[in-house]
Motif scaffolding. Structure first.
Motif, PDB file in Angstrom:
ATOM      1  N   VAL A 168       0.798  -1.089   0.060  1.00 19.65           N
ATOM      2  CA  VAL A 168       0.053  -0.093   0.059  1.00 19.65           C
ATOM      3  C   VAL A 168       0.971   1.321  -0.016  1.00 19.65           C
ATOM      4  CG1 VAL A 168      -1.964   1.213   1.206  1.00 19.65           C
ATOM      5  CG2 VAL A 168      -1.854  -1.169   1.273  1.00 19.65           C
ATOM      6  N   GLN A 169       0.427   2.133  -0.956  1.00 22.01           N
ATOM      7  CA  GLN A 169       1.342   3.354  -0.956  1.00 22.01           C
ATOM      8  C   GLN A 169       0.112   4.451  -1.164  1.00 22.01           C
ATOM      9  OE1 GLN A 169       5.142   3.721  -3.124  1.00 22.01           O
ATOM     10  NE2 GLN A 169       4.733   1.679  -3.865  1.00 22.01           N
ATOM     11  N   MET A 170       0.485   5.959  -1.200  1.00 23.08           N
ATOM     12  CA  MET A 170      -0.335   6.919  -1.423  1.00 23.08           C
ATOM     13  C   MET A 170      -0.201   7.690  -2.627  1.00 23.08           C
ATOM     14  SD  MET A 170      -1.672   8.853   2.008  1.00 23.08           S
ATOM     15  CE  MET A 170      -0.291   9.836   2.162  1.00 23.08           C
ATOM     16  N   THR A 171      -1.160   8.219  -3.186  1.00 27.83           N
ATOM     17  CA  THR A 171      -1.181   9.179  -4.522  1.00 27.83           C
ATOM     18  C   THR A 171      -0.833  10.600  -4.063  1.00 27.83           C
ATOM     19  OG1 THR A 171      -3.332   9.477  -4.668  1.00 27.83           O
ATOM     20  CG2 THR A 171      -2.589   7.505  -5.681  1.00 27.83           C
ATOM     21  N   GLU A 172      -0.543  11.329  -5.161  1.00 26.80           N
ATOM     22  CA  GLU A 172      -0.319  12.689  -4.891  1.00 26.80           C
ATOM     23  C   GLU A 172      -1.486  13.458  -4.036  1.00 26.80           C
ATOM     24  OE1 GLU A 172      -0.906  17.009  -5.649  1.00 26.80           O
ATOM     25  OE2 GLU A 172      -2.097  15.376  -6.577  1.00 26.80           O
ATOM     26  N   ASP A 173      -2.739  13.053  -4.650  1.00 25.76           N
ATOM     27  CA  ASP A 173      -4.043  13.391  -3.862  1.00 25.76           C
ATOM     28  C   ASP A 173      -4.558  12.432  -2.647  1.00 25.76           C
ATOM     29  OD1 ASP A 173      -4.376  11.236  -5.701  1.00 25.76           O
ATOM     30  OD2 ASP A 173      -6.433  12.260  -6.638  1.00 25.76           O
ATOM     31  N   GLU A 174      -3.407  11.886  -2.346  1.00 29.70           N
ATOM     32  CA  GLU A 174      -3.446  11.221  -0.814  1.00 29.70           C
ATOM     33  C   GLU A 174      -4.674  10.002  -0.751  1.00 29.70           C
ATOM     34  OE1 GLU A 174      -3.916  13.874   2.252  1.00 29.70           O
ATOM     35  OE2 GLU A 174      -1.990  14.710   2.154  1.00 29.70           O
ATOM     36  N   GLU A 175      -4.739   9.409  -1.812  1.00 30.33           N
ATOM     37  CA  GLU A 175      -5.688   8.147  -1.861  1.00 30.33           C
ATOM     38  C   GLU A 175      -4.687   7.096  -1.963  1.00 30.33           C
ATOM     39  OE1 GLU A 175      -8.811   8.114  -2.213  1.00 30.33           O
ATOM     40  OE2 GLU A 175      -9.165  10.172  -2.691  1.00 30.33           O
ATOM     41  N   LEU A 176      -4.938   6.058  -1.242  1.00 31.95           N
ATOM     42  CA  LEU A 176      -4.628   4.779  -1.120  1.00 31.95           C
ATOM     43  C   LEU A 176      -4.508   3.831  -2.313  1.00 31.95           C
ATOM     44  CD1 LEU A 176      -5.391   4.019   2.512  1.00 31.95           C
ATOM     45  CD2 LEU A 176      -3.224   5.148   1.836  1.00 31.95           C
ATOM     46  N   THR A 224       7.806   3.673  -8.061  1.00 28.49           N
ATOM     47  CA  THR A 224       7.594   4.365  -9.086  1.00 28.49           C
ATOM     48  C   THR A 224       6.600   3.361  -9.895  1.00 28.49           C
ATOM     49  OG1 THR A 224       9.541   3.270 -10.545  1.00 28.49           O
ATOM     50  CG2 THR A 224       9.913   5.210  -9.498  1.00 28.49           C
ATOM     51  N   VAL A 225       5.738   3.957 -11.110  1.00 35.57           N
ATOM     52  CA  VAL A 225       5.175   2.919 -11.939  1.00 35.57           C
ATOM     53  C   VAL A 225       5.931   2.412 -12.773  1.00 35.57           C
ATOM     54  CG1 VAL A 225       3.079   4.436 -11.240  1.00 35.57           C
ATOM     55  CG2 VAL A 225       4.274   4.906 -13.236  1.00 35.57           C
ATOM     56  N   ASN A 226       7.255   2.536 -13.077  1.00 33.09           N
ATOM     57  CA  ASN A 226       7.995   2.372 -14.369  1.00 33.09           C
ATOM     58  C   ASN A 226       8.024   0.872 -14.610  1.00 33.09           C
ATOM     59  OD1 ASN A 226       8.472   5.027 -13.882  1.00 33.09           O
ATOM     60  ND2 ASN A 226      10.610   4.775 -13.966  1.00 33.09           N
ATOM     61  N   ARG A 227       8.161  -0.084 -13.828  1.00 31.34           N
ATOM     62  CA  ARG A 227       8.181  -1.367 -14.074  1.00 31.34           C
ATOM     63  C   ARG A 227       6.916  -2.198 -14.345  1.00 31.34           C
ATOM     64  NH1 ARG A 227       8.151  -6.031 -10.930  1.00 31.34           N
ATOM     65  NH2 ARG A 227       7.868  -4.827  -8.660  1.00 31.34           N
ATOM     66  N   THR A 228       5.992  -1.846 -13.701  1.00 28.92           N
ATOM     67  CA  THR A 228       4.721  -2.661 -13.859  1.00 28.92           C
ATOM     68  C   THR A 228       3.785  -1.929 -14.529  1.00 28.92           C
ATOM     69  OG1 THR A 228       3.719  -2.052 -11.600  1.00 28.92           O
ATOM     70  CG2 THR A 228       5.390  -3.983 -11.891  1.00 28.92           C
ATOM     71  N   THR A 229       3.796  -0.809 -15.070  1.00 24.27           N
ATOM     72  CA  THR A 229       2.957  -0.175 -15.956  1.00 24.27           C
ATOM     73  C   THR A 229       3.635   0.299 -17.170  1.00 24.27           C
ATOM     74  OG1 THR A 229       2.978   2.136 -15.210  1.00 24.27           O
ATOM     75  CG2 THR A 229       1.658   0.585 -13.812  1.00 24.27           C
ATOM     76  N   ASP A 230       2.699   0.720 -18.137  1.00 23.37           N
ATOM     77  CA  ASP A 230       3.042   1.548 -19.302  1.00 23.37           C
ATOM     78  C   ASP A 230       3.535   3.064 -18.939  1.00 23.37           C
ATOM     79  OD1 ASP A 230       0.265   2.279 -18.782  1.00 23.37           O
ATOM     80  OD2 ASP A 230      -0.133   2.155 -20.988  1.00 23.37           O
ATOM     81  N   GLY A 231       3.353   3.609 -17.968  1.00 25.77           N
ATOM     82  CA  GLY A 231       3.467   5.124 -17.376  1.00 25.77           C
ATOM     83  C   GLY A 231       4.899   5.166 -16.789  1.00 25.77           C
ATOM     84  N   ARG A 232       5.236   6.350 -16.436  1.00 21.36           N
ATOM     85  CA  ARG A 232       6.384   6.708 -15.726  1.00 21.36           C
ATOM     86  C   ARG A 232       6.096   7.636 -14.691  1.00 21.36           C
ATOM     87  NH1 ARG A 232      10.794   4.326 -17.816  1.00 21.36           N
ATOM     88  NH2 ARG A 232      12.057   5.727 -16.520  1.00 21.36           N
ATOM     89  N   GLY A 233       6.948   7.636 -13.483  1.00 18.35           N
ATOM     90  CA  GLY A 233       7.084   8.502 -12.540  1.00 18.35           C
ATOM     91  C   GLY A 233       6.666   7.939 -10.844  1.00 18.35           C
ATOM     92  N   PHE A 234       7.054   8.659 -10.160  1.00 18.18           N
ATOM     93  CA  PHE A 234       6.588   8.228  -8.901  1.00 18.18           C
ATOM     94  C   PHE A 234       5.100   8.347  -8.419  1.00 18.18           C
ATOM     95  CE2 PHE A 234      10.988   9.924  -8.710  1.00 18.18           C
ATOM     96  CZ  PHE A 234      11.699   8.870  -7.967  1.00 18.18           C
ATOM     97  N   VAL A 235       4.962   7.231  -7.490  1.00 20.06           N
ATOM     98  CA  VAL A 235       3.460   7.129  -7.134  1.00 20.06           C
ATOM     99  C   VAL A 235       2.807   8.193  -6.557  1.00 20.06           C
ATOM    100  CG1 VAL A 235       1.972   5.733  -5.705  1.00 20.06           C
ATOM    101  CG2 VAL A 235       3.716   4.564  -6.819  1.00 20.06           C
ATOM    102  N   GLY A 236       3.957   8.765  -5.490  1.00 22.48           N
ATOM    103  CA  GLY A 236       3.409   9.912  -4.849  1.00 22.48           C
ATOM    104  C   GLY A 236       3.450  11.105  -5.571  1.00 22.48           C
ATOM    105  N   ASP A 237       3.817  11.253  -6.796  1.00 23.52           N
ATOM    106  CA  ASP A 237       3.688  12.395  -7.851  1.00 23.52           C
ATOM    107  C   ASP A 237       2.476  12.465  -8.749  1.00 23.52           C
ATOM    108  OD1 ASP A 237       5.921  13.566  -6.594  1.00 23.52           O
ATOM    109  OD2 ASP A 237       7.144  12.791  -8.001  1.00 23.52           O
ATOM    110  N   LEU A 238       1.719  11.191  -8.610  1.00 23.36           N
ATOM    111  CA  LEU A 238       0.546  11.124  -9.679  1.00 23.36           C
ATOM    112  C   LEU A 238      -0.532  11.254  -8.845  1.00 23.36           C
ATOM    113  CD1 LEU A 238       2.128   8.005 -11.553  1.00 23.36           C
ATOM    114  CD2 LEU A 238       2.228  10.462 -12.374  1.00 23.36           C
ATOM    115  N   LEU A 255       7.534   7.972   3.072  1.00 30.15           N
ATOM    116  CA  LEU A 255       7.393   8.688   2.032  1.00 30.15           C
ATOM    117  C   LEU A 255       6.026   9.275   2.144  1.00 30.15           C
ATOM    118  CD1 LEU A 255       8.770   6.693  -0.880  1.00 30.15           C
ATOM    119  CD2 LEU A 255      10.246   8.611   0.303  1.00 30.15           C
ATOM    120  N   TYR A 256       5.072   8.746   2.906  1.00 25.87           N
ATOM    121  CA  TYR A 256       3.545   9.149   3.013  1.00 25.87           C
ATOM    122  C   TYR A 256       3.318   9.579   4.213  1.00 25.87           C
ATOM    123  CZ  TYR A 256       4.492   6.577  -1.420  1.00 25.87           C
ATOM    124  OH  TYR A 256       4.683   6.047  -2.694  1.00 25.87           O
TER     125      TYR A 256
END
Length: 279
Positions: free
Chosen positions: A70-78, A85-99, A147-148
């Motif tokens: 469990v982690q938290m998004t930029e808008d504080e959703e679990l 980061t979402v890099n390895r397991t999705t087609d996106g890029r970036g830190f979970v906490g920045d999205l 981080l959260y």
């Protein structure tokens, strides 16, 4: 006549011995039946990790628990994802906490594993809890909680809203590598079992350290490579259970079962006896 009697006697002895053995096999539970089968990020050897597909596969394989991160998004959703980061397991890029949650859920979290899993989403924590509570045990790992800020309270709120702060049969467990986070979480949810995770650097953990963990933790869950007879005994002497991670080979599961661990965290639920503990 002697030959008939001897044959009868031998046959009787054989049947009695075989019958006793068969009865013992049926009546005596194996060690494997006593080991909790924890599907790591779901049945992650068979479906993309930390997706509903992986969790559903774990249920189908009759695992005792799913382990989720469990982690938290930029808008504080679990949300449920392992890497920061979402890099390895999705087609996106970036830190979970920045999205934002909307950005996170627009990503394809399945195609990297196989085309049949295209468009699997990163699920929310609430989605997983609502889908699987009462259906399978849930081992909740707070991933990088440093981080959260406040993630412990948010997780506690979700569980309390669903009246899950008093879990039956220890079917909800919270764990983390961040041991301070587990102390905070235990204060918020004193009746929910908690665990401390330990990596390779904890090889040689002392009895004093284990005694300290036992003041707030119910589980000591180490890397499988540091598990020994002595460690299992010491953990049990402190009143805790031990669920090593991450089994990816049958021989690893067999070794841990023989060492007397209480549970096994594995990508392959089939390597552990398939019926859950506390059924």
């Amino acid at each position: 006549m002697r030959l008939i009697f001897s044959t009868f006697l031998i046959g009787t002895v054989f049947l009695n011995a075989f019958g006793a053995s068969a009865y013992a096999m049926e009546d005596t539970p194996s060690k494997q039946q006593e080991v909790a089968n924890v599907a790591h990020r779901g049945a992650s050897a068979h479906a993309p990790e930390n997706t509903m597909a992986a969790f559903e596969k774990a249920v189908d394989m009759k695992a005792g628990y799913i382990e989720i991160d469990v982690q938290m998004t930029e808008d504080e959703e679990l949300v449920v994802i392992h890497d920061i980061t979402v890099n390895r397991t999705t087609d996106g890029r970036g830190f979970v906490g920045d999205l934002s949650l909307e950005e996170i859920q627009a990503l394809d979290a399945g195609s990297w594993f196989g085309k049949e899993f295209a468009n699997e989403q990163i699920p929310t924590f609430e989605e997983v809890i609502d889908a699987y509570r009462g259906k399978i045990g849930i081992l909740i790992e707070l991933k990088s909680p440093e981080l959260y800020p406040g993630i412990e309270e948010k997780v506690a709120d979700v569980l309390i809203e669903r009246n899950m702060q008093h879990p039956q049969n220890e079917k909800i467990i919270i764990q983390s590598f961040n041991h301070e986070s587990m102390q905070v979480s235990k204060e918020l949810l004193p009746n929910v079992p908690h665990g401390v995770l330990a990596g390779m650097t904890w090889d040689g953990v002392t009895e004093e350290q284990l005694a300290n963990f036992a003041t707030y933790a119910d589980y000591f869950n180490p890397n499988l490579n540091i598990v020994t007879d002595e460690l299992v005994t010491s953990v049990h002497e402190e009143g805790m259970e031990i669920y090593p991670y991450t089994v990816r080979a049958q021989k690893e599961a067999d070794k841990l079962i023989n060492l007397g661990v209480d549970g096994i965290i594995t990508d392959y639920p089939e390597y552990v006896y398939k019926h859950p503990v506390n059924n």
